[in-house]
Design a protein around this motif. Structure first.
Motif, short mmCIF file in Angstrom:
data_model
loop_
_atom_site.label_atom_id
_atom_site.label_comp_id
_atom_site.label_asym_id
_atom_site.label_seq_id
_atom_site.Cartn_x
_atom_site.Cartn_y
_atom_site.Cartn_z
N TRP A 100 86.01 40.34 27.22
CA TRP A 100 84.61 40.76 27.01
C TRP A 100 84.49 41.97 26.09
N GLU A 101 85.39 42.92 26.25
CA GLU A 101 85.23 44.15 25.47
C GLU A 101 85.65 44.00 24.02
N ILE A 102 86.77 43.29 23.79
CA ILE A 102 87.23 43.22 22.39
C ILE A 102 87.29 41.78 21.88
N GLY A 103 86.90 40.83 22.68
CA GLY A 103 86.85 39.44 22.21
C GLY A 103 88.21 38.81 22.00
N LYS A 104 89.23 39.28 22.72
CA LYS A 104 90.57 38.69 22.55
C LYS A 104 90.64 37.40 23.37
#
Ligand code: G3H
Length: 490
Positions: A100-104
Motif C-alpha cells: 500500500w505505501e510504495i506499491g511493491k
C-alpha cells in the motif's frame, strides 16, 4: 484501517506525540473513481525532539563506556536475536504496508521482508566469525596485539523509499550490532511499515541504542548534524540529501560516510547476444519495481547490427507487461509512490522527443491515474535529459553504438560507477573487455541484469554512486574500526 502513529522511540521510551501530524497517502485508489487512499499519519517532529533523540544516542554511547559499546558480543547478539524473532511475527502486516505505501508487488514485498530477516541472521553469523577472528592474538617483532573491531559512535541512519525495510536495515542492523548507537528516520514513503517494529526495537535493546524519529529531513536530520555529535552518516538515497546533511556537520571531514547513492547502470548489447535472454534480462533490469532501483538498468546500448530486431522485440515485450495493483496475479507494473513522478517522466519524454527521439512502444507514455506506462525511447543522445539524469522510474533510453569505445567513453565520463550488464555469447573472447569494465564500475553482470544481491556480495560504487561498501560481510566493517591493544614480550 488507517494507522495514526502517535509514538516515537527515544531513550528506550515509546513517547506519545502531541503536536502536528503529517498524513500518509497511498497512490493506490481503493475506489473505482481514482482517489489516493489515506493510510494514516505520522508525527511531524521538530528540532527539540530530534535533539532529544541525539542526546539519548550520545548518552547510550557514553564516550565508549556505555552499556552497549562495552557489552559482550554474545549479549549483543542475543539482543539482536530477540529482535529478529519479534520482527518475524510482523510479516503479514509489513508486507501489506509495503504494497500500500510504495506499491511493491506482493511477491516482491514478501521477498523484501524475507530477505531482510535473512540479512539479519546472516549478519549475526558473520559477526560471530568476526569475534572468533578477534580472539586470536598476533605477534610481530616481539609485539603482541589483540586486534578487534570497535564501534564508531553515534550513527544517523536514513533509508530510501524503494526498499524502506530492507535497505534501511542493511544500514541500521550492522551499525547496531557493532556497538554503535543510532538515530533512525524512516523515508517519507514506506514510513508506516516501521511502526509495527517500534515495540520490538524498544524491548530488544538497552535504552538509547535505537532511537526512531519521524518528520521532514530538514526539520529533524539537519539539526542533529549541526551539533557535530554524529560520527557516521548512513544514508541510502540521493547525493543531494547526503551532501546537504554532510555540509551541516561542523567537522564534516571527521564524519564516516556510509552512502548508497545514484547510478546510471548501462546494458551493453553486442551483436552475438542471445536475443531472448537479453530481452528478458533487460525487461527485468529496467522495469522491476517500475525502474525505481538504484541498480536498475538506466541506459541500454545496442549494437547497430541488431538494433532493429532488439528495438522491435523489446518494445513489444514492454507493452506485454501487466499493470495493476500490487496484489494482482502476475502484475509487473504498479502505481508509483511519488505523486510527482509521472509528471517528471513525462517531462523526460517530451524533452527527448523534442530533440529527435521516438517512442518505440505503442503504450509508451500513456497515463493511468497516477501512473505512466514505460516509454522506450530511441535514439537517445547525450543532449537529452533522460541520458543525463537518473530517471528512477519507467522510462528506457536506447543508445545505438557501432564501436565498443562509445559506451566505454560514456562510462568513463559518467559521474556514476556502480554496475554494468554485458550481453554477448563469447565470454572468453570478452575477457579483455570485462577487465576494462571492472575498472569503470564495481560489478560486471554477464548476460544478466544488474542487481544488489545475493547480499553476501559487496555492494558499492565508484565516483558519486557510493561511499563505503554494504553487504552482509562488508557492512560490519563499514560501521566499525580496527582497534587493538599491544604489549611487548618483556
Ligand atoms: O535501489 C537500490 C537497491 O540497492 C536495489 O536492490 O538490486 O536488490 O533490487 P536490488
Amino acid at each position: 484501517e488507517t494507522i495514526h502513529q502517535k509514538h516515537y522511540l527515544v531513550n528506550g521510551e515509546l513517547k506519545t506525540w502531541q503536536g502536528e501530524t503529517t498524513e500518509v497517502y497511498s497512490t493506490i485508489s481503493s475506489t473505482e473513481v481514482y482517489k489516493p487512499t489515506l493510510l494514516g499519519s505520522i508525527p511531524d517532529m521538530q528540532e527539540v525532539e530530534a535533539l532529544d533523540a541525539l542526546d539519548a544516542a550520545v548518552k547510550a554511547y557514553g564516550k565508549g563506556q556505555g552499556i552497549w559499546p562495552t557489552m559482550h558480543v554474545k549479549d549483543r547478539i542475543e539482543c539482536m536475536e530477540v529482535f529478529v524473532e519479534k520482527m518475524k511475527s510482523k510479516r503479514t502486516q509489513i508486507v501489506k504496508l509495503l504494497m500500500w505505501e510504495i506499491g511493491k508487488s506482493l511477491p516482491d514485498s514478501q521477498k523484501e521482508f524475507d530477505r531482510t530477516v535473512d540479512y539479519i541472521l546472516d549478519t549475526i553469523e558473520d559477526y560471530k566469525q568476526l569475534d572468533r577472528d578477534a580472539a586470536k592474538f598476533q605477534k610481530h617483532d616481539g609485539v603482541y596485539a589483540h586486534i578487534k573491531r570497535g564501534p564508531l559512535g553515534v550513527v544517523l541512519c536514513l533509508g530510501p523509499y524503494n526498499y524502506p525495510l530492507n535497505e534501511t536495515f542493511a544500514l541500521l542492523i550492522p551499525a547496531i550490532i557493532m556497538g554503535n548507537t543510532t538515530i533512525f528516520k524512516p523515508a517519507k514513503h514506506g514510513v508506516l511499515l516501521i511502526t509495527p517494529l517500534l515495540e520490538a526495537f524498544q524491548s530488544s535493546f538497552p535504552k538509547g541504542v535505537v532511537n526512531i524519529i519521524f518528520g521532514r529531513g530538514r526539520a529533524v536530520a539537519a539539526p542533529i548534524m549541526k551539533t557535530g555529535k554524529v560520527d557516521v552518516l548512513a544514508l541510502i538515497g540521493n547525493s543531494k540529501s547526503a551532501n546537504a546533511l554532510q555540509e551541516q556537520h561542523p567537522k564534516s571531514n571527521r564524519l564516516r560516510l556510509v552512502l548508497g547513492l545514484e547510478a546510471k547502470n548501462p546494458a551493453i548489447i553486442l551483436p552475438d547476444a542471445d536475443m531472448e535472454l537479453t530481452i528478458n534480462e533487460c525487461i527485468a533490469g529496467t522495469l522491476s519495481f517500475n525502474g525505481q532501483r538504484c541498480t536498475a538498468l538506466k541506459v541500454v546500448y545496442v549494437h547497430e547490427d541488431i538494433q532493429k530486431k532488439f528495438n522491435e522485440r523489446f518494445a513489444a515485450a514492454v507493452d506485454d507487461l501487466k499493470f495493476g495493483n500490487p496484489w494482482d496475479d502476475g502484475v509487473k507494473l504498479t502505481p508509483l509512490p511519488e505523486p510527482q513522478k509521472p509528471a517528471y517522466i513525462q517531462e523526460l519524454i517530451d524533452d527527448a522527443v523534442s530533440k529527435g527521439a521516438s517512442i518505440l512502444n505503442k503504450k509508451g507514455g500513456k497515463h493511468f491515474n497516477n501512473y505512466i506506462w514505460p516509454a522506450v525511447l530511441y535514439p537517445v543522445t547525450k543532449d537529452m535529459r533522460v541520458y543525463q539524469e537518473e530517471q528512477f522510474g519507467p522510462i528506457i533510453p536506447i543508445v545505438p553504438f557501432t564501436d565498443i569505445e562509445e559506451p566505454l567513453d560514456d562510462m568513463a565520463e559518467s559521474n556514476y560507477g556502480q554496475q554494468v550488464s554485458l550481453f554477448g555469447k563469447d565470454v572468453y573472447a570478452l575477457a579483455p573487455l570485462i577487465d576494462t569494465l571492472v575498472n569503470l564500475v564495481c560489478r560486471v553482470n554477464l548476460n544478466s541484469s544488474c542487481q544488489r544481491g545475493p547480499d553476501v556480495y559487496p555492494f558499492t560504487g565508484r565516483k558519486d554512486s557510493a561511499q563505503a561498501t554494504l553487504s552482509v560481510h562488508d557492512a560490519l566493517r563499514s560501521f566499525s574500526i580496527r582497534t587493538f591493544v599491544a604489549f611487548k614480550d618483556n
